[in-house]
Write a protein that holds these residues in place. Structure first.
Motif, PDB file in Angstrom:
ATOM      1  N   ASP A  98       0.820  -1.217   0.000  1.00  0.00           N
ATOM      2  CA  ASP A  98       0.000   0.000   0.000  1.00  0.00           C
ATOM      3  C   ASP A  98       0.852   1.264   0.000  1.00  0.00           C
ATOM      4  O   ASP A  98       0.466   2.276  -0.566  1.00  0.00           O
ATOM      5  CB  ASP A  98      -0.999   0.004   1.170  1.00  0.00           C
ATOM      6  CG  ASP A  98      -0.345  -0.084   2.542  1.00  0.00           C
ATOM      7  OD1 ASP A  98       0.870  -0.366   2.653  1.00  0.00           O
ATOM      8  OD2 ASP A  98      -1.075   0.114   3.533  1.00  0.00           O
ATOM      9  N   TRP A  99       2.055   1.214   0.563  1.00  0.00           N
ATOM     10  CA  TRP A  99       2.927   2.382   0.626  1.00  0.00           C
ATOM     11  C   TRP A  99       3.733   2.600  -0.652  1.00  0.00           C
ATOM     12  O   TRP A  99       4.391   3.623  -0.822  1.00  0.00           O
ATOM     13  CB  TRP A  99       3.881   2.301   1.827  1.00  0.00           C
ATOM     14  CG  TRP A  99       4.567   0.973   2.016  1.00  0.00           C
ATOM     15  CD1 TRP A  99       4.197  -0.026   2.880  1.00  0.00           C
ATOM     16  CD2 TRP A  99       5.735   0.493   1.333  1.00  0.00           C
ATOM     17  NE1 TRP A  99       5.058  -1.089   2.777  1.00  0.00           N
ATOM     18  CE2 TRP A  99       6.013  -0.797   1.835  1.00  0.00           C
ATOM     19  CE3 TRP A  99       6.575   1.025   0.361  1.00  0.00           C
ATOM     20  CZ2 TRP A  99       7.091  -1.567   1.389  1.00  0.00           C
ATOM     21  CZ3 TRP A  99       7.647   0.260  -0.080  1.00  0.00           C
ATOM     22  CH2 TRP A  99       7.883  -1.016   0.431  1.00  0.00           C
ATOM     23  N   ASN A 100       3.690   1.663  -1.583  1.00  0.00           N
ATOM     24  CA  ASN A 100       4.470   1.762  -2.816  1.00  0.00           C
ATOM     25  C   ASN A 100       3.654   2.492  -3.891  1.00  0.00           C
ATOM     26  O   ASN A 100       3.158   1.893  -4.836  1.00  0.00           O
ATOM     27  CB  ASN A 100       4.900   0.372  -3.289  1.00  0.00           C
ATOM     28  CG  ASN A 100       5.905   0.422  -4.411  1.00  0.00           C
ATOM     29  OD1 ASN A 100       6.062   1.439  -5.082  1.00  0.00           O
ATOM     30  ND2 ASN A 100       6.579  -0.690  -4.626  1.00  0.00           N
ATOM     31  N   THR A 101       3.543   3.800  -3.727  1.00  0.00           N
ATOM     32  CA  THR A 101       2.687   4.592  -4.624  1.00  0.00           C
ATOM     33  C   THR A 101       3.187   4.591  -6.068  1.00  0.00           C
ATOM     34  O   THR A 101       2.375   4.609  -6.994  1.00  0.00           O
ATOM     35  CB  THR A 101       2.531   6.034  -4.114  1.00  0.00           C
ATOM     36  OG1 THR A 101       3.830   6.601  -3.953  1.00  0.00           O
ATOM     37  CG2 THR A 101       1.782   6.072  -2.795  1.00  0.00           C
ATOM     38  N   ALA A 102       4.491   4.562  -6.289  1.00  0.00           N
ATOM     39  CA  ALA A 102       5.011   4.556  -7.659  1.00  0.00           C
ATOM     40  C   ALA A 102       4.574   3.290  -8.403  1.00  0.00           C
ATOM     41  O   ALA A 102       4.090   3.363  -9.540  1.00  0.00           O
ATOM     42  CB  ALA A 102       6.529   4.675  -7.655  1.00  0.00           C
ATOM     43  N   SER A 103       4.708   2.126  -7.770  1.00  0.00           N
ATOM     44  CA  SER A 103       4.287   0.878  -8.413  1.00  0.00           C
ATOM     45  C   SER A 103       2.772   0.823  -8.569  1.00  0.00           C
ATOM     46  O   SER A 103       2.270   0.305  -9.568  1.00  0.00           O
ATOM     47  CB  SER A 103       4.782  -0.333  -7.622  1.00  0.00           C
ATOM     48  OG  SER A 103       6.185  -0.445  -7.741  1.00  0.00           O
ATOM     49  N   ARG A 104       2.061   1.365  -7.614  1.00  0.00           N
ATOM     50  CA  ARG A 104       0.601   1.414  -7.746  1.00  0.00           C
ATOM     51  C   ARG A 104       0.206   2.251  -8.955  1.00  0.00           C
ATOM     52  O   ARG A 104      -0.725   1.905  -9.690  1.00  0.00           O
ATOM     53  CB  ARG A 104      -0.037   1.959  -6.467  1.00  0.00           C
ATOM     54  CG  ARG A 104       0.055   0.963  -5.303  1.00  0.00           C
ATOM     55  CD  ARG A 104      -0.434   1.536  -4.021  1.00  0.00           C
ATOM     56  NE  ARG A 104      -1.894   1.659  -4.021  1.00  0.00           N
ATOM     57  CZ  ARG A 104      -2.577   2.191  -3.017  1.00  0.00           C
ATOM     58  NH1 ARG A 104      -1.946   2.651  -1.945  1.00  0.00           N
ATOM     59  NH2 ARG A 104      -3.879   2.275  -3.078  1.00  0.00           N
ATOM     60  N   ARG A 105       0.922   3.366  -9.189  1.00  0.00           N
ATOM     61  CA  ARG A 105       0.639   4.206 -10.367  1.00  0.00           C
ATOM     62  C   ARG A 105       0.929   3.452 -11.660  1.00  0.00           C
ATOM     63  O   ARG A 105       0.152   3.528 -12.615  1.00  0.00           O
ATOM     64  CB  ARG A 105       1.455   5.497 -10.313  1.00  0.00           C
ATOM     65  CG  ARG A 105       0.832   6.564  -9.444  1.00  0.00           C
ATOM     66  CD  ARG A 105       1.462   7.934  -9.678  1.00  0.00           C
ATOM     67  NE  ARG A 105       2.888   7.974  -9.418  1.00  0.00           N
ATOM     68  CZ  ARG A 105       3.443   8.237  -8.241  1.00  0.00           C
ATOM     69  NH1 ARG A 105       2.678   8.510  -7.204  1.00  0.00           N
ATOM     70  NH2 ARG A 105       4.751   8.256  -8.107  1.00  0.00           N
ATOM     71  N   VAL A 106       2.034   2.726 -11.699  1.00  0.00           N
ATOM     72  CA  VAL A 106       2.363   1.949 -12.894  1.00  0.00           C
ATOM     73  C   VAL A 106       1.257   0.932 -13.170  1.00  0.00           C
ATOM     74  O   VAL A 106       0.770   0.821 -14.300  1.00  0.00           O
ATOM     75  CB  VAL A 106       3.732   1.244 -12.763  1.00  0.00           C
ATOM     76  CG1 VAL A 106       3.942   0.225 -13.887  1.00  0.00           C
ATOM     77  CG2 VAL A 106       4.860   2.260 -12.742  1.00  0.00           C
ATOM     78  N   LEU A 107       0.860   0.203 -12.150  1.00  0.00           N
ATOM     79  CA  LEU A 107      -0.185  -0.811 -12.334  1.00  0.00           C
ATOM     80  C   LEU A 107      -1.483  -0.184 -12.831  1.00  0.00           C
ATOM     81  O   LEU A 107      -2.146  -0.731 -13.727  1.00  0.00           O
ATOM     82  CB  LEU A 107      -0.409  -1.586 -11.035  1.00  0.00           C
ATOM     83  CG  LEU A 107       0.750  -2.500 -10.623  1.00  0.00           C
ATOM     84  CD1 LEU A 107       0.526  -3.055  -9.228  1.00  0.00           C
ATOM     85  CD2 LEU A 107       0.951  -3.622 -11.644  1.00  0.00           C
ATOM     86  N   ALA A 108      -1.852   0.958 -12.296  1.00  0.00           N
ATOM     87  CA  ALA A 108      -3.068   1.645 -12.753  1.00  0.00           C
ATOM     88  C   ALA A 108      -2.915   2.084 -14.213  1.00  0.00           C
ATOM     89  O   ALA A 108      -3.847   1.937 -15.019  1.00  0.00           O
ATOM     90  CB  ALA A 108      -3.378   2.838 -11.853  1.00  0.00           C
ATOM     91  N   LYS A 109      -1.758   2.621 -14.568  1.00  0.00           N
ATOM     92  CA  LYS A 109      -1.524   3.085 -15.950  1.00  0.00           C
ATOM     93  C   LYS A 109      -1.674   1.963 -16.963  1.00  0.00           C
ATOM     94  O   LYS A 109      -2.143   2.193 -18.081  1.00  0.00           O
ATOM     95  CB  LYS A 109      -0.115   3.668 -16.099  1.00  0.00           C
ATOM     96  CG  LYS A 109       0.060   5.051 -15.576  1.00  0.00           C
ATOM     97  CD  LYS A 109       1.500   5.499 -15.852  1.00  0.00           C
ATOM     98  CE  LYS A 109       1.878   6.667 -14.993  1.00  0.00           C
ATOM     99  NZ  LYS A 109       3.302   7.028 -15.183  1.00  0.00           N
ATOM    100  N   VAL A 110      -1.255   0.753 -16.610  1.00  0.00           N
ATOM    101  CA  VAL A 110      -1.313  -0.347 -17.573  1.00  0.00           C
ATOM    102  C   VAL A 110      -2.627  -1.123 -17.487  1.00  0.00           C
ATOM    103  O   VAL A 110      -2.813  -2.083 -18.236  1.00  0.00           O
ATOM    104  CB  VAL A 110      -0.095  -1.295 -17.451  1.00  0.00           C
ATOM    105  CG1 VAL A 110       1.198  -0.524 -17.677  1.00  0.00           C
ATOM    106  CG2 VAL A 110      -0.075  -2.045 -16.143  1.00  0.00           C
TER     107      VAL A 110
END
Length: 178
Positions: free
Chosen positions: A142-154
């Motif tokens: 939950d704290w890994n906002t950069a990876s969360r953004r990548v996953l949302a983008k794809v």
């Protein structure tokens, strides 16, 4: 994107800036650097231990014998500079449904925020789609906002499933239909 994944061949994916391919033994130093850069909240078994393990030699052995870095967890190489900057691919973590692998990626900090994780992930998603997968999973802290953004983008969406860890944070489960 170009895919070379004929039966019996090694998987090689190519985008405009990246080449995703099997790891080479000499690139164990990149894997070691990834291990050293991990957030302290990452579980101990995925960080360098007090005795300095895994060592470069141990990571070299894991590449040679394909124990840790599976055929589907590909080195991400920048075509322009020919340097390996991390990995992206599919793993069978056992956390998703049977026959539905997990997308995994990790890049060196010095190349963050340049779109490489998104580009590599899109290549892997296209490869998975062409390989007949209908759905993939990805887990993320939950704290890994950069990876969360990548996953949302794809195109991944968060599910209701979570694993709460009071020390390390909550693992979120995301999925995508291909």
């Amino acid at each position: 994107m170009t895919v070379d994944a004929t039966p019996g061949s090694e998987v090689v994916l190519e985008t405009s800036r990246l080449l995703l391919r099997p790891w080479r033994v000499a690139e164990a130093v990149v894997q070691r650097e990834l291990w050293t850069e991990r957030d302290p909240r990452v579980p101990p078994h995925r960080r360098i231990d007090a005795d300095g393990h895994p060592t470069v030699a141990e990571l070299e052995d894991s590449i040679r014998t394909n124990q840790v870095w599976s055929t589907w967890l590909l080195a991400v190489e920048r075509k322009a500079s020919r340097d390996v900057i991390g990995y992206c691919g599919l793993v069978d973590s056992g956390r998703g449904a049977a026959g539905e692998p997990e997308l995994a990626f990790e890049l060196l900090r010095r190349v963050w925020c340049q779109g490489y994780a998104t580009e590599a992930s899109l290549a892997v998603l296209e490869w998975a789609r062409a390989s007949g997968y209908e759905r993939l999973w990805a887990t993320v802290w939950d704290w890994n906002t950069a990876s969360r953004r990548v996953l949302a983008k794809v195109g991944f969406t968060e599910t209701e499933r979570k694993e709460v860890d009071a020390v390390r944070g909550t693992t979120l489960f995301t999925t995508i239909r291909l």
